[in-house]
Every structure is written in C-alpha cells, then in structure tokens.
Write a protein that holds these residues in place. Structure first.
Motif, mmCIF file in Angstrom:
data_model
loop_
_atom_site.group_PDB
_atom_site.id
_atom_site.type_symbol
_atom_site.label_atom_id
_atom_site.label_comp_id
_atom_site.label_asym_id
_atom_site.label_seq_id
_atom_site.Cartn_x
_atom_site.Cartn_y
_atom_site.Cartn_z
ATOM 1 N N MET A 1 59.256 -57.223 0.561
ATOM 2 C CA MET A 1 58.005 -57.075 -0.139
ATOM 3 C C MET A 1 58.201 -56.385 -1.482
ATOM 4 O O MET A 1 57.448 -56.642 -2.407
ATOM 5 C CB MET A 1 57.006 -56.287 0.713
ATOM 6 C CG MET A 1 56.481 -57.071 1.896
ATOM 7 S SD MET A 1 55.313 -56.152 2.911
ATOM 8 C CE MET A 1 53.921 -56.065 1.810
ATOM 9 N N ALA A 2 59.200 -55.520 -1.566
ATOM 10 C CA ALA A 2 59.431 -54.811 -2.822
ATOM 11 C C ALA A 2 59.719 -55.777 -3.958
ATOM 12 O O ALA A 2 59.306 -55.551 -5.084
ATOM 13 C CB ALA A 2 60.585 -53.819 -2.669
ATOM 14 N N GLU A 3 60.418 -56.858 -3.648
ATOM 15 C CA GLU A 3 60.748 -57.824 -4.683
ATOM 16 C C GLU A 3 59.556 -58.679 -5.076
ATOM 17 O O GLU A 3 59.545 -59.294 -6.129
ATOM 18 C CB GLU A 3 61.904 -58.714 -4.216
ATOM 19 C CG GLU A 3 63.217 -57.959 -4.216
ATOM 20 C CD GLU A 3 64.009 -58.193 -2.948
ATOM 21 O OE1 GLU A 3 63.733 -59.154 -2.228
ATOM 22 O OE2 GLU A 3 64.907 -57.391 -2.677
ATOM 23 N N GLU A 4 58.531 -58.718 -4.238
ATOM 24 C CA GLU A 4 57.363 -59.528 -4.525
ATOM 25 C C GLU A 4 56.225 -58.713 -5.122
ATOM 26 O O GLU A 4 55.149 -59.238 -5.351
ATOM 27 C CB GLU A 4 56.879 -60.212 -3.242
ATOM 28 C CG GLU A 4 57.885 -61.185 -2.692
ATOM 29 C CD GLU A 4 57.446 -61.778 -1.372
ATOM 30 O OE1 GLU A 4 56.267 -61.607 -1.004
ATOM 31 O OE2 GLU A 4 58.277 -62.409 -0.724
ATOM 32 N N ASP A 9 55.966 -50.247 -10.603
ATOM 33 C CA ASP A 9 55.682 -49.057 -9.793
ATOM 34 C C ASP A 9 55.503 -49.404 -8.323
ATOM 35 O O ASP A 9 55.977 -48.693 -7.448
ATOM 36 C CB ASP A 9 54.423 -48.347 -10.303
ATOM 37 C CG ASP A 9 54.625 -47.694 -11.665
ATOM 38 O OD1 ASP A 9 55.794 -47.382 -11.999
ATOM 39 O OD2 ASP A 9 53.623 -47.500 -12.380
ATOM 40 N N GLU A 10 54.820 -50.497 -8.068
ATOM 41 C CA GLU A 10 54.608 -50.940 -6.693
ATOM 42 C C GLU A 10 55.940 -51.329 -6.044
ATOM 43 O O GLU A 10 56.193 -51.016 -4.886
ATOM 44 C CB GLU A 10 53.650 -52.125 -6.683
ATOM 45 C CG GLU A 10 53.179 -52.513 -5.306
ATOM 46 C CD GLU A 10 52.134 -53.605 -5.358
ATOM 47 O OE1 GLU A 10 52.500 -54.761 -5.046
ATOM 48 O OE2 GLU A 10 50.985 -53.309 -5.726
ATOM 49 N N ALA A 11 56.790 -51.984 -6.784
ATOM 50 C CA ALA A 11 58.099 -52.382 -6.263
ATOM 51 C C ALA A 11 58.939 -51.161 -5.921
ATOM 52 O O ALA A 11 59.604 -51.126 -4.873
ATOM 53 C CB ALA A 11 58.827 -53.268 -7.268
ATOM 54 N N VAL A 12 58.911 -50.144 -6.768
ATOM 55 C CA VAL A 12 59.667 -48.909 -6.515
ATOM 56 C C VAL A 12 59.125 -48.217 -5.273
ATOM 57 O O VAL A 12 59.891 -47.756 -4.418
ATOM 58 C CB VAL A 12 59.615 -47.965 -7.746
ATOM 59 C CG1 VAL A 12 60.146 -46.590 -7.410
ATOM 60 C CG2 VAL A 12 60.391 -48.573 -8.902
ATOM 61 N N GLU A 13 57.812 -48.166 -5.151
ATOM 62 C CA GLU A 13 57.196 -47.526 -3.990
ATOM 63 C C GLU A 13 57.567 -48.255 -2.700
ATOM 64 O O GLU A 13 57.894 -47.633 -1.694
ATOM 65 C CB GLU A 13 55.675 -47.501 -4.160
ATOM 66 C CG GLU A 13 54.966 -46.754 -3.052
ATOM 67 C CD GLU A 13 53.468 -46.679 -3.273
ATOM 68 O OE1 GLU A 13 52.743 -46.681 -2.256
ATOM 69 O OE2 GLU A 13 53.032 -46.625 -4.435
ATOM 70 N N MET A 14 57.554 -49.571 -2.737
ATOM 71 C CA MET A 14 57.920 -50.350 -1.545
ATOM 72 C C MET A 14 59.389 -50.168 -1.192
ATOM 73 O O MET A 14 59.742 -50.075 -0.021
ATOM 74 C CB MET A 14 57.599 -51.820 -1.757
ATOM 75 C CG MET A 14 56.140 -52.080 -1.843
ATOM 76 S SD MET A 14 55.749 -53.367 -0.709
ATOM 77 C CE MET A 14 54.045 -53.620 -1.095
#
Length: 82
Positions: A1-4, A9-14
C-alpha cells in the motif's frame, strides 16, 4: 500500500507502519519458535480465512518482508513452505 499512496507523506507513513508490524511479527514468531520449532513452522503455513485464505509466510513474501523471511526459523526447509 505504501507504493500506491497518493502522496509522499502518506507513502512514508505506510512504510513506517509496515516496518512496525514487521518488527512485531518478528517478535511473535521468535517467541513461538523458541517455544517449539514444529509448532512455529505450522504457524507459518497455516491457511487463514482472515488473511484471504493464505498463510502468514505467503503474506510476508508478497509484502517483501525481508527481515521476517530471513529468520532462521522461517528458513527451515523453505521449499516445503513456499
């Protein structure tokens, strides 16, 4: 999910959450393995409906959880698990 993720910021958090849960998985499996190798092996390959009728080992492989997969208890007879 991080890659999507829709933004950086959302990718780093995931990715941080994924790392957090991988560390917990390592801790839980290590405890199980120290309590009994055969039982821990069975946990790796047990199919669960809660996980989409797959195994925790398959989830770890698909999520590229290299630290988890590299554990010696996970590497016992890998061809029988994968």
């Amino acid at each position: 999910m991080a890659e999507e993720g829709s933004d950086a910021d959302e990718a780093v958090e995931m990715r941080d959450l994924a790392d957090h849960f991988e560390m917990h998985a390592i801790g839980v499996f290590t405890q199980c393995y120290s309590g009994g190798e055969e039982r821990a092996k069975r946990l790796l390959v047990r199919v669960s409906r809660n996980w989409g009728k797959t195994t925790c080992l398959r989830l770890a492989l698909e999520a590229n959880c290299k630290s988890f997969v590299a554990l010696s208890g996970v590497q016992v007879e890998p061809t029988s698990f994968v």
